[in-house]
Scaffold this motif. Structure first.
Motif, PDB file in Angstrom:
ATOM      1  N   ALA A   1       4.434  12.408   5.267  1.00  0.00           N
ATOM      2  CA  ALA A   1       5.185  12.263   6.634  1.00  0.00           C
ATOM      3  C   ALA A   1       6.221  11.022   6.268  1.00  0.00           C
ATOM      4  O   ALA A   1       7.377  11.057   6.622  1.00  0.00           O
ATOM      5  N   TYR A   2       5.816  10.010   5.648  1.00  0.00           N
ATOM      6  CA  TYR A   2       6.750   8.806   5.172  1.00  0.00           C
ATOM      7  C   TYR A   2       7.723   9.115   4.197  1.00  0.00           C
ATOM      8  O   TYR A   2       9.023   8.784   4.605  1.00  0.00           O
ATOM      9  N   ILE A   3       7.469  10.043   3.372  1.00  0.00           N
ATOM     10  CA  ILE A   3       8.499  10.477   2.368  1.00  0.00           C
ATOM     11  C   ILE A   3       9.576  11.245   3.032  1.00  0.00           C
ATOM     12  O   ILE A   3      10.755  11.075   2.718  1.00  0.00           O
ATOM     13  N   HIS A   4       9.036  12.130   3.813  1.00  0.00           N
ATOM     14  CA  HIS A   4       9.946  13.030   4.820  1.00  0.00           C
ATOM     15  C   HIS A   4      10.831  11.830   5.526  1.00  0.00           C
ATOM     16  O   HIS A   4      12.333  12.471   5.348  1.00  0.00           O
TER      17      HIS A   4
ATOM     18  N   GLU B   1      25.129  -2.011  -4.889  1.00  0.00           N
ATOM     19  CA  GLU B   1      25.610  -1.415  -3.518  1.00  0.00           C
ATOM     20  C   GLU B   1      24.489  -0.678  -2.781  1.00  0.00           C
ATOM     21  O   GLU B   1      24.950  -0.268  -1.848  1.00  0.00           O
ATOM     22  N   TRP B   2      23.522  -0.375  -3.127  1.00  0.00           N
ATOM     23  CA  TRP B   2      22.703   0.369  -2.488  1.00  0.00           C
ATOM     24  C   TRP B   2      21.464  -0.426  -1.793  1.00  0.00           C
ATOM     25  O   TRP B   2      20.794  -0.009  -0.890  1.00  0.00           O
ATOM     26  N   GLN B   3      21.572  -1.843  -1.941  1.00  0.00           N
ATOM     27  CA  GLN B   3      20.437  -2.745  -1.517  1.00  0.00           C
ATOM     28  C   GLN B   3      20.441  -2.670  -0.084  1.00  0.00           C
ATOM     29  O   GLN B   3      19.455  -2.749   0.799  1.00  0.00           O
ATOM     30  N   GLU B   4      21.953  -2.758   0.730  1.00  0.00           N
ATOM     31  CA  GLU B   4      21.897  -2.793   2.167  1.00  0.00           C
ATOM     32  C   GLU B   4      21.183  -1.868   2.838  1.00  0.00           C
ATOM     33  O   GLU B   4      20.262  -1.918   3.793  1.00  0.00           O
ATOM     34  N   VAL B   5      21.317  -0.456   2.208  1.00  0.00           N
ATOM     35  CA  VAL B   5      20.613   0.707   2.847  1.00  0.00           C
ATOM     36  C   VAL B   5      19.139   0.596   2.798  1.00  0.00           C
ATOM     37  O   VAL B   5      18.500   0.885   3.474  1.00  0.00           O
ATOM     38  N   ILE B   6      18.816   0.248   1.567  1.00  0.00           N
ATOM     39  CA  ILE B   6      17.486   0.239   1.113  1.00  0.00           C
ATOM     40  C   ILE B   6      16.677  -0.994   2.011  1.00  0.00           C
ATOM     41  O   ILE B   6      15.485  -0.595   2.378  1.00  0.00           O
ATOM     42  N   GLU B   7      17.311  -2.089   2.171  1.00  0.00           N
ATOM     43  CA  GLU B   7      16.847  -2.834   3.084  1.00  0.00           C
ATOM     44  C   GLU B   7      16.391  -2.566   4.451  1.00  0.00           C
ATOM     45  O   GLU B   7      15.057  -3.019   4.994  1.00  0.00           O
ATOM     46  N   ARG B   8      17.291  -1.820   4.968  1.00  0.00           N
ATOM     47  CA  ARG B   8      17.049  -1.165   6.281  1.00  0.00           C
ATOM     48  C   ARG B   8      16.135   0.112   6.324  1.00  0.00           C
ATOM     49  O   ARG B   8      15.859   0.694   7.361  1.00  0.00           O
ATOM     50  N   ALA B   9      15.440   0.396   5.168  1.00  0.00           N
ATOM     51  CA  ALA B   9      14.728   1.992   5.094  1.00  0.00           C
ATOM     52  C   ALA B   9      13.629   1.593   5.858  1.00  0.00           C
ATOM     53  O   ALA B   9      12.817   0.472   5.872  1.00  0.00           O
ATOM     54  N   PRO B  10      12.979   2.714   6.446  1.00  0.00           N
ATOM     55  CA  PRO B  10      11.691   2.444   7.012  1.00  0.00           C
ATOM     56  C   PRO B  10      10.593   2.225   6.148  1.00  0.00           C
ATOM     57  O   PRO B  10      10.837   2.388   4.795  1.00  0.00           O
ATOM     58  N   GLN B  11       9.362   1.496   6.408  1.00  0.00           N
ATOM     59  CA  GLN B  11       8.386   1.117   5.487  1.00  0.00           C
ATOM     60  C   GLN B  11       7.191   1.908   5.859  1.00  0.00           C
ATOM     61  O   GLN B  11       6.714   2.033   6.602  1.00  0.00           O
TER      62      GLN B  11
ATOM     63  N   SER C   1       3.495   3.128   8.752  1.00  0.00           N
ATOM     64  CA  SER C   1       3.151   4.381   9.101  1.00  0.00           C
ATOM     65  C   SER C   1       1.779   4.910   8.357  1.00  0.00           C
ATOM     66  O   SER C   1       1.788   6.098   8.128  1.00  0.00           O
ATOM     67  N   LEU C   2       1.208   3.845   7.826  1.00  0.00           N
ATOM     68  CA  LEU C   2      -0.151   4.087   7.355  1.00  0.00           C
ATOM     69  C   LEU C   2      -0.985   5.019   8.449  1.00  0.00           C
ATOM     70  O   LEU C   2      -1.293   4.427   9.648  1.00  0.00           O
TER      71      LEU C   2
ATOM     72  N   SER D   1       0.843  -1.219  -0.045  1.00  0.00           N
ATOM     73  CA  SER D   1      -0.041  -0.016   0.030  1.00  0.00           C
ATOM     74  C   SER D   1       0.826   1.366  -0.167  1.00  0.00           C
ATOM     75  O   SER D   1       1.698   1.166   0.616  1.00  0.00           O
ATOM     76  N   MET D   2       0.690   2.199  -0.773  1.00  0.00           N
ATOM     77  CA  MET D   2       1.117   3.301  -0.804  1.00  0.00           C
ATOM     78  C   MET D   2       0.637   4.453   0.222  1.00  0.00           C
ATOM     79  O   MET D   2       1.083   5.559   0.062  1.00  0.00           O
ATOM     80  N   GLY D   3      -0.319   3.989   0.617  1.00  0.00           N
ATOM     81  CA  GLY D   3      -0.849   4.987   1.700  1.00  0.00           C
ATOM     82  C   GLY D   3      -1.676   5.903   1.051  1.00  0.00           C
ATOM     83  O   GLY D   3      -1.756   6.153  -0.109  1.00  0.00           O
ATOM     84  N   ASP D   4      -2.245   6.967   1.886  1.00  0.00           N
ATOM     85  CA  ASP D   4      -2.993   8.111   1.299  1.00  0.00           C
ATOM     86  C   ASP D   4      -2.526   9.279   1.512  1.00  0.00           C
ATOM     87  O   ASP D   4      -1.067   9.405   2.072  1.00  0.00           O
ATOM     88  N   ASP D   5      -3.357  10.368   1.273  1.00  0.00           N
ATOM     89  CA  ASP D   5      -2.666  11.667   1.523  1.00  0.00           C
ATOM     90  C   ASP D   5      -2.197  12.054   2.759  1.00  0.00           C
ATOM     91  O   ASP D   5      -1.266  13.151   2.847  1.00  0.00           O
ATOM     92  N   GLN D   6      -2.541  11.373   3.742  1.00  0.00           N
ATOM     93  CA  GLN D   6      -2.178  11.913   5.334  1.00  0.00           C
ATOM     94  C   GLN D   6      -0.700  10.984   5.366  1.00  0.00           C
ATOM     95  O   GLN D   6       0.191  11.658   5.911  1.00  0.00           O
TER      96      GLN D   6
END
Ligand code: HAM
Length: 424
Positions: A175-178, A213-223, A227-228, A166-171
Motif C-alpha cells: 500500500a505504501y509503495i502504491h 534536483e530531486w531532493q525537495e520532492v523526496i523530502e516531502r514524500a509520504p513515509q 503507514s505500518l 522499518s520497511m514494514g511487512d507484507d501488509q
C-alpha cells in the motif's frame, strides 16, 4: 605507449593490495570482530566467492548492485555465475542448502565485488565483516544484532551513529509503495525521464538517491513508518525499546531504504561524519524475512549486517585514531656467529609465544642493530662469541637509555616475557 592504467602487472582499477604493516590493523579488526561475535554465540561461516547468478538475483533485480555492478561470468561448463556482490544471499543459500537447526547465528569476513566508479571509500572489491542470524523474528534479535555492531565500533574506537528505519511487512509495504509511486509520479513531468523510469521501476529506490534536483520532492514524500501495520509497528517499537534499555543511541531515518530489495521490517545503518556523504555508511543491515523462502527453503526470518573494512580504516585514519594495532616485534636477535645458537634461540623465543625475528645471517653487527631498531622491536638480544662462550646473551630495551644486561641463554625467553608483562 603503455600507461599505468593498462599495465597488466598492476592491480586492476578499483582494487588494491594490503601489505604489512597496514595489514596488522586488519588482523586486529578481524580479531576484535570475531571475539565480539563469538561471545554472542555466532560461529564462522565461509561461503564460496562465486555462486549461481540466480542467488544474487534474489538480492533485487531493480538494484544497481545487481543490474549494473555485478561481475558475471560463464564457466567452461556453461554455468552462469557471479562473483559475490554482497554477503547475505550466499549465507541464506547455504542455510537453505544445509538446513542447520535454528536459531542459526553466523559471522563472516568476505570480499565482495561491485563494478562501481572507484573513489575514496568505494572500490570494486571491498571486504565486509558481518553477521546473519536466521530463525526467530523476535525484535530482541534485532537488538542483539545492532548491539553487536555498536559494541564492535566502540571496541575499535570509531564514532559511528546509528540510523534506524522499518520497511514494514507484507501488509504495509504494497500500500505504501502504491501511495509513494502516485505521489512521485505527480512530479515526474517536472523532474524528467530518468526520474520517471526509476519511479516506475521501484519508487523505493528513488528515496535514497543523492540527485540534488530531486531532493525537495523526496523530502516531502509520504513515509513508510506512518503507514505500518499494527504488527510491523509493534515490532519496530520493541526494537526501539530494546535499544533504549541497552542505552544505544539512534536516530529514526524514515527515508533510509538501503540498496537491496530483500529488506523487510527493521533496517539500519551506521554512519560517520568523518567521511563524505556518498561514502559515509560504515555498515548497514536489516531484516530479510522472506529470502529463505524465496530460495526454496522453509519460511525463516533473518537479520544481519555488513561492515566495510576499508571504510572503517578510513574513518580511523580521519579520526586520528591509530587504532588497536600491535604489529611490533617483541624481540630482535642480533647474531654475529651465524651458528646453531642463533637458530635455536630464535626458535625458542617463538615457541614461547614471543614475536621474534632477525636479519639474514652474515651481516655486520652494526647493520644488524640498525635492522633491530628499524623493526620497532621492544628488545634486542645479542649473540656474540664472548657471550655465547659463557652461555649468556646480551639483552637490552631498544628504546630509551637502558644498558645491556647479561641473561643466561636458556632464560632469555622467560626474562623478556616477564619484562613485557611488567611494562604492560
Ligand atoms: P551494504 O550496505 O551494501 O550491505 O554494504 C555494507 C557495507 O559495506 C557498507 O556500509 C560499506 O561500509 C561497505 N561497502 C559497500 N560497498 C562498498 C564499496 N564499493 N567499497 C567499499 N566499501 C563498500 C550489504 O552488503 C548487506 N549484505 C548487509 C547485510 C547483511 N544486510 C543484512 N545482512
Amino acid at each position: 605507449m603503455r600507461t599505468v592504467a593498462d599495465d597488466p602487472f598492476r592491480a586492476p582499477k578499483g582494487v588494491h593490495d594490503v601489505l604489512p604493516p597496514d595489514s596488522a590493523r586488519w588482523s586486529e579488526l578481524v580479531g576484535a570482530f570475531a571475539r565480539r561475535a563469538e561471545r554472542a554465540g555466532y560461529g564462522l561461516v565461509v561461503t564460496p566467492i562465486f555462486e549461481h547468478l540466480e542467488v544474487f538475483e534474489r538480492v533485487g533485480v531493480t538494484t544497481d548492485v545487481v543490474k549494473k555492478e555485478m561481475y558475471e561470468l560463464e564457466d567452461k561448463g556453461g554455468r552462469r555465475l557471479a562473483l559475490r556482490p554482497e554477503g547475505t544471499a550466499p549465507v541464506v543459500r547455504a542455510f537453505v542448502e544445509h538446513r542447520p537447526p535454528v536459531p542459526w547465528k553466523v559471522w563472516y569476513l568476505a570480499p565482495n565485488f561491485r563494478y562501481e566508479r572507484p573513489q575514496k571509500g568505494r572500490y570494486r572489491q571491498h571486504w565486509q565483516l558481518g553477521v546473519e542470524a536466521l530463525g526467530p523474528d523476535d525484535p530482541d534479535l534485532d537488538v542483539e544484532v545492532i548491539a553487536l555492531a555498536e559494541g564492535f565500533y566502540r571496541d575499535v574506537g570509531v564514532d559511528a551513529s546509528l540510523v534506524l528505519n522499518s520497511m514494514g511487512d507484507d501488509q504495509s509495504r504494497p500500500a505504501y509503495i502504491h501511495a509513494l509511486r502516485a505521489y512521485l509520479l505527480e512530479h515526474a513531468d517536472a523532474l524528467g525521464g530518468e526520474f520517471r523510469s526509476r519511479v516506475e521501476e521501484n519508487p523505493l529506490r528513488v528515496l535514497d538517491t543523492k540527485v540534488a534536483e530531486w531532493q525537495e520532492v523526496i523530502e516531502r514524500a509520504p513515509q513508510l513508518t506512518e503507514s505500518l501495520s499494527d504488527q510491523a509497528r509493534e515490532h519496530f517499537e520493541r526494537v526501539q525499546h530494546g535499544l533504549d534499555v541497552l542505552g544505544i543511541d539512534y536516530t529514526l531515518a524514515p527515508r533510509l531504504v538501503r540498496g537491496f530489495d530483500y529488506y523487510t521490517s527493521t533496517t539500519f545503518e551506521f554512519v560517520t561524519a568523518k567521511l563524505e556523504a556518498a561514502q559515509n555508511a560504515l555498515g548497514g543491515g536489516g531484516r530479510y524475512d522472506r529470502m529463505a523462502e524465496e530460495m526454496g527453503g522453509p519460511p525463516t526470518p533473518g537479520i544481519g549486517f555488513g561492515i566495510g573494512i576499508e571504510r572503517l580504516l578510513l574513518a580511523l585514519e580521519a579520526g586520528d585514531q591509530a587504532g588497536p594495532v600491535r604489529d611490533r616485534l617483541d624481540v630482535f636477535v642480533v647474531d654475529t656467529l651465524g651458528g646453531d645458537d642463533g637458530l635455536r634461540l630464535l626458535h625458542q623465543l617463538r615457541e614461547e609465544g614471543l614475536r621474534a625475528d632477525r636479519t639474514a645471517v652474515g651481516r655486520s653487527m652494526k647493520a644488524q642493530w640498525k635492522a633491530a631498531d628499524r623493526s620497532g622491536a621492544t628488545f634486542g638480544v645479542l649473540l656474540a662469541p664472548d657471550e655465547v662462550s659463557r652461555e649468556v646473551a646480551g639483552v637490552k630495551a631498544l628504546a630509551g637509555e637502558e644498558t645491556q644486561v647479561e641473561v643466561p641463554l636458556l632464560d632469555v625467553a622467560g626474562w623478556i616475557k616477564e619484562r613485557l608483562e611488567r611494562d604492560r
